[in-house]
Design a protein around this motif. Structure first.
Motif, PDB file in Angstrom:
ATOM      1  N   HIS A  29       0.765  -1.198  -0.217  1.00  0.00           N
ATOM      2  CA  HIS A  29       0.091  -0.125   0.051  1.00  0.00           C
ATOM      3  C   HIS A  29       0.851   1.260  -0.105  1.00  0.00           C
ATOM      4  O   HIS A  29       0.268   2.491  -0.427  1.00  0.00           O
ATOM      5  N   TYR A  30       2.040   1.190   0.461  1.00  0.00           N
ATOM      6  CA  TYR A  30       2.843   2.383   0.455  1.00  0.00           C
ATOM      7  C   TYR A  30       3.883   2.559  -0.372  1.00  0.00           C
ATOM      8  O   TYR A  30       4.849   1.643  -0.512  1.00  0.00           O
ATOM      9  N   VAL A  31       3.460   3.247  -1.432  1.00  0.00           N
ATOM     10  CA  VAL A  31       4.517   3.329  -2.596  1.00  0.00           C
ATOM     11  C   VAL A  31       4.619   5.026  -2.875  1.00  0.00           C
ATOM     12  O   VAL A  31       4.009   5.969  -2.448  1.00  0.00           O
ATOM     13  N   HIS A  32       5.749   5.457  -3.747  1.00  0.00           N
ATOM     14  CA  HIS A  32       5.959   6.744  -4.373  1.00  0.00           C
ATOM     15  C   HIS A  32       5.544   6.516  -5.922  1.00  0.00           C
ATOM     16  O   HIS A  32       5.719   5.347  -6.305  1.00  0.00           O
ATOM     17  N   VAL A  33       5.078   7.461  -6.574  1.00  0.00           N
ATOM     18  CA  VAL A  33       4.746   7.497  -7.863  1.00  0.00           C
ATOM     19  C   VAL A  33       5.651   8.515  -8.637  1.00  0.00           C
ATOM     20  O   VAL A  33       5.659   9.607  -8.300  1.00  0.00           O
ATOM     21  N   TRP A  34       5.965   8.175  -9.694  1.00  0.00           N
ATOM     22  CA  TRP A  34       6.973   8.870 -10.525  1.00  0.00           C
ATOM     23  C   TRP A  34       6.535   8.978 -12.063  1.00  0.00           C
ATOM     24  O   TRP A  34       6.102   7.940 -12.583  1.00  0.00           O
ATOM     25  N   SER A  35       6.579   9.926 -12.699  1.00  0.00           N
ATOM     26  CA  SER A  35       6.341  10.187 -14.141  1.00  0.00           C
ATOM     27  C   SER A  35       7.022  11.106 -14.705  1.00  0.00           C
ATOM     28  O   SER A  35       7.565  12.184 -13.941  1.00  0.00           O
ATOM     29  N   THR A  36       7.146  11.068 -15.783  1.00  0.00           N
ATOM     30  CA  THR A  36       7.693  12.064 -16.960  1.00  0.00           C
ATOM     31  C   THR A  36       6.894  13.376 -17.029  1.00  0.00           C
ATOM     32  O   THR A  36       5.479  13.229 -17.234  1.00  0.00           O
ATOM     33  N   LYS A  37       7.461  14.598 -16.526  1.00  0.00           N
ATOM     34  CA  LYS A  37       6.437  15.729 -16.614  1.00  0.00           C
ATOM     35  C   LYS A  37       5.992  16.140 -17.910  1.00  0.00           C
ATOM     36  O   LYS A  37       4.859  16.470 -17.904  1.00  0.00           O
ATOM     37  N   SER A  38       6.583  16.137 -18.981  1.00  0.00           N
ATOM     38  CA  SER A  38       6.103  16.556 -20.241  1.00  0.00           C
ATOM     39  C   SER A  38       6.677  15.670 -21.485  1.00  0.00           C
ATOM     40  O   SER A  38       7.433  14.992 -21.375  1.00  0.00           O
ATOM     41  N   ILE A  39       6.324  16.084 -22.779  1.00  0.00           N
ATOM     42  CA  ILE A  39       6.909  15.503 -23.851  1.00  0.00           C
ATOM     43  C   ILE A  39       8.018  16.606 -24.484  1.00  0.00           C
ATOM     44  O   ILE A  39       8.620  16.292 -25.342  1.00  0.00           O
ATOM     45  N   GLU A  40       8.381  17.523 -23.592  1.00  0.00           N
ATOM     46  CA  GLU A  40       9.370  18.489 -24.187  1.00  0.00           C
ATOM     47  C   GLU A  40      10.809  17.569 -24.384  1.00  0.00           C
ATOM     48  O   GLU A  40      11.169  17.059 -23.507  1.00  0.00           O
ATOM     49  N   GLY A  41      11.239  18.084 -25.428  1.00  0.00           N
ATOM     50  CA  GLY A  41      12.730  17.318 -25.680  1.00  0.00           C
ATOM     51  C   GLY A  41      12.523  16.276 -26.927  1.00  0.00           C
ATOM     52  O   GLY A  41      13.411  15.715 -27.552  1.00  0.00           O
TER      53      GLY A  41
END
Length: 340
Positions: free
Chosen positions: A224-236
């Motif tokens: 249940h205890y996690v961190h969530v990560w994602s790429t901010k945008s499509i820039e680049g």
């Protein structure tokens, strides 16, 4: 005046419909995930159908009459039923070329021999070594876009009734009016192939066709205890960029993260898998317009990967000889266990 009031009423109804659906998703999240709220862009992918609409369409499906209500269903559910609309959404960018052919193929660990490198390497490297990503260095970034970033999840009750297998592909295409050899036809085939492919040794995987399925997989594999990560945008995307700060955000090789990739399909589908020995980095990509905070996953155990995997063709090594890294595309999610 009457028309204006009617239009206002429809807009208000649509707003509250979306709000209720998003709130239901947030409630499920809070009941299962030890974080106060999901990323806003993920919450926005909650089904746009309110309970009344959901119940109505369930009755339509039970009577096998969805095809005759397809237009209203697709519009209210915010899913992609028109290949023409899909094409327009994809090519509407004035600064980026069409989606690269290898974009979806990056996820396939058993890449066929006949794929030429001239196609595979269009617009930047989809796979690379960790040593290639150094602060102050230069790098050619691939296409980070999700081909169908606008689509929503279906409610679990409806998604479970939709044919979702190669054995039922003709039934699925007929149900949604998908034409042979159209963009959507190719996307459906790619997604079903990815979802039905046999896991490699040590891999745990699923294809989540509803938001609840996505959360359930993460909880089952990581808790249940996690961190969530994602790429901010499509820039680049498609640019030769300067690499800024590179930060290791998860390096525990004994506690594998879950990587979830947004799949091109009629409605929102995530292909999620857990592979052994993966590190996760946050990387500042200094694009022409602005800095993009991108997520990079590096696989340190490639010993069970197919020798024909695209990464080995591009990098010149074989299974188990090198680590292989890739970017997390738009709408992709990395989940890491909270070890604190």
């Amino acid at each position: 005046m009457t028309h204006l009031i009617l239009l206002l009423g429809l807009l208000v109804a649509a707003y509250f419909s979306g709000s209720r659906a998003e709130n239901a998703f947030i409630q499920y999240w809070e009941e299962h995930i030890g974080l106060s709220h999901p990323p806003h862009w993920l919450a926005a992918k909650a089904s746009s159908l309110n309970p009344h609409q959901e119940a109505g369409f369930m009755k339509v499906i039970a009577k096998n009459e969805l095809a005759s209500h397809l237009r209203s269903f697709c519009k209210q559910a915010n899913i992609a039923c028109s290949t023409n609309a899909l094409e327009k959404k994809i090519i509407d960018s004035k600064t980026l070329p069409p989606i690269a052919p290898w974009n979806e193929a990056k996820l396939k660990y058993n890449y066929p021999n006949e794929i030429p490198l001239s196609i595979a390497s269009q617009g930047g490297l989809p796979y690379f070594r960790e040593s290639m990503v150094k602060e102050g260095g230069f790098m050619s970034i691939p296409d980070l876009r999700d081909p169908m970033s606008y689509k929503s999840f279906l409610p679990r009750s409806i998604a479970s009734k939709i044919p979702f297998s190669f054995a039922q592909i003709e039934e699925l295409k007929k149900l949604f009016g998908v034409e042979d050899k159209s963009n959507m036809d190719e996307y459906i085939q790619d997604t079903l192939e990815t979802c039905e492919k046999r896991p490699i040794q040590g891999e745990k995987r699923t294809c989540a066709t509803a938001a609840e399925d996505l959360i359930d997989f993460v909880v089952e594999e990581l808790g249940h205890y996690v961190h969530v990560w994602s790429t901010k945008s499509i820039e680049g995307s498609y640019e030769n960029v300067t690499i800024g700060a590179v930060k290791l955000i998860y390096g525990n090789l004994s506690e594998s993260p879950a990587l979830c990739h947004s799949q091109p399909f009629i409605f929102q589908v995530y292909y999620c898998h857990v592979l052994q020995k993966v590190k996760v980095y946050a990387v500042d990509i200094k694009a022409k317009k602005k800095v993009n905070h991108a997520i990079m996953a590096c696989h340190y155990d490639t010993s069970t990967w197919n020798p024909n995997h695209l990464a080995f063709k591009l990098l010149g090594f074989g299974p188990g000889q090198i680590e292989v890294c890739h970017w997390i595309n738009e709408n992709g999610v990395v989940w890491t266990k909270n070890l604190g």
